[in-house]
Write an enzyme that holds these catalytic residues in place. Structure first.
Site, mmCIF file in Angstrom:
data_model
loop_
_atom_site.group_PDB
_atom_site.id
_atom_site.type_symbol
_atom_site.label_atom_id
_atom_site.label_comp_id
_atom_site.label_asym_id
_atom_site.label_seq_id
_atom_site.Cartn_x
_atom_site.Cartn_y
_atom_site.Cartn_z
ATOM 1 N NE ARG A 1 16.274 18.782 -26.603
ATOM 2 C CZ ARG A 1 16.499 17.737 -27.338
ATOM 3 N NH1 ARG A 1 16.204 16.452 -26.938
ATOM 4 N NH2 ARG A 1 17.230 17.698 -28.373
ATOM 5 C CB CYS A 2 9.769 23.182 -27.219
ATOM 6 S SG CYS A 2 8.277 23.976 -28.057
ATOM 7 C CB SER A 3 12.037 27.976 -29.600
ATOM 8 O OG SER A 3 11.063 27.807 -30.909
#
Length: 113
Positions: free
Chosen positions: A9-11
């Site tokens: 979920r973390c770019s």
């Protein structure tokens, strides 16, 4: 073997994963929110990173602000908090042998490949 502690979920974590894929080197992915590192694993990661436990904490997380921000915590307390609430662990973390980096910015990963 190269290991990435990853949160999809973390770019920044996704970018770090892509850097590893582009390197062509073998690596393993640890989705640390599901496969939570033990206290000993976190101590080892912190040692490899050469940082203090507080430097691995995501201080903008709601859990930190609500439960821990106003509390004085020892290093052991911080590690326990990260095991209990893995969202508090900064990401991505890449380990290559005895070297490790937090991939922020993701280009730092190139330093240990």
């Amino acid at each position: 073997m190269i290991t990435i502690y990853h949160n999809n979920r973390c770019s920044k974590s996704r970018t770090g994963l892509q850097i590893l894929k582009n390197s062509g080197k073998p690596f393993e992915v640890v989705t640390y929110l599901e496969d939570v590192p033990s206290e000993n694993e976190l101590k080892n990661i912190i040692s490899l990173l050469g940082i203090k436990p507080i430097e691995l904490v995501r201080k903008n997380e709601a859990i930190w602000k609500e439960q821990y921000k106003e509390t004085e915590l020892s290093d052991a307390d911080l590690i326990s908090a990260m095991v209990k609430n893995p969202k508090l662990i900064e990401r991505p973390i890449i380990i290559n042998g005895k070297q490790a980096v937090i991939g922020r910015p993701p280009e730092k990963i190139l330093d240990i490949l």
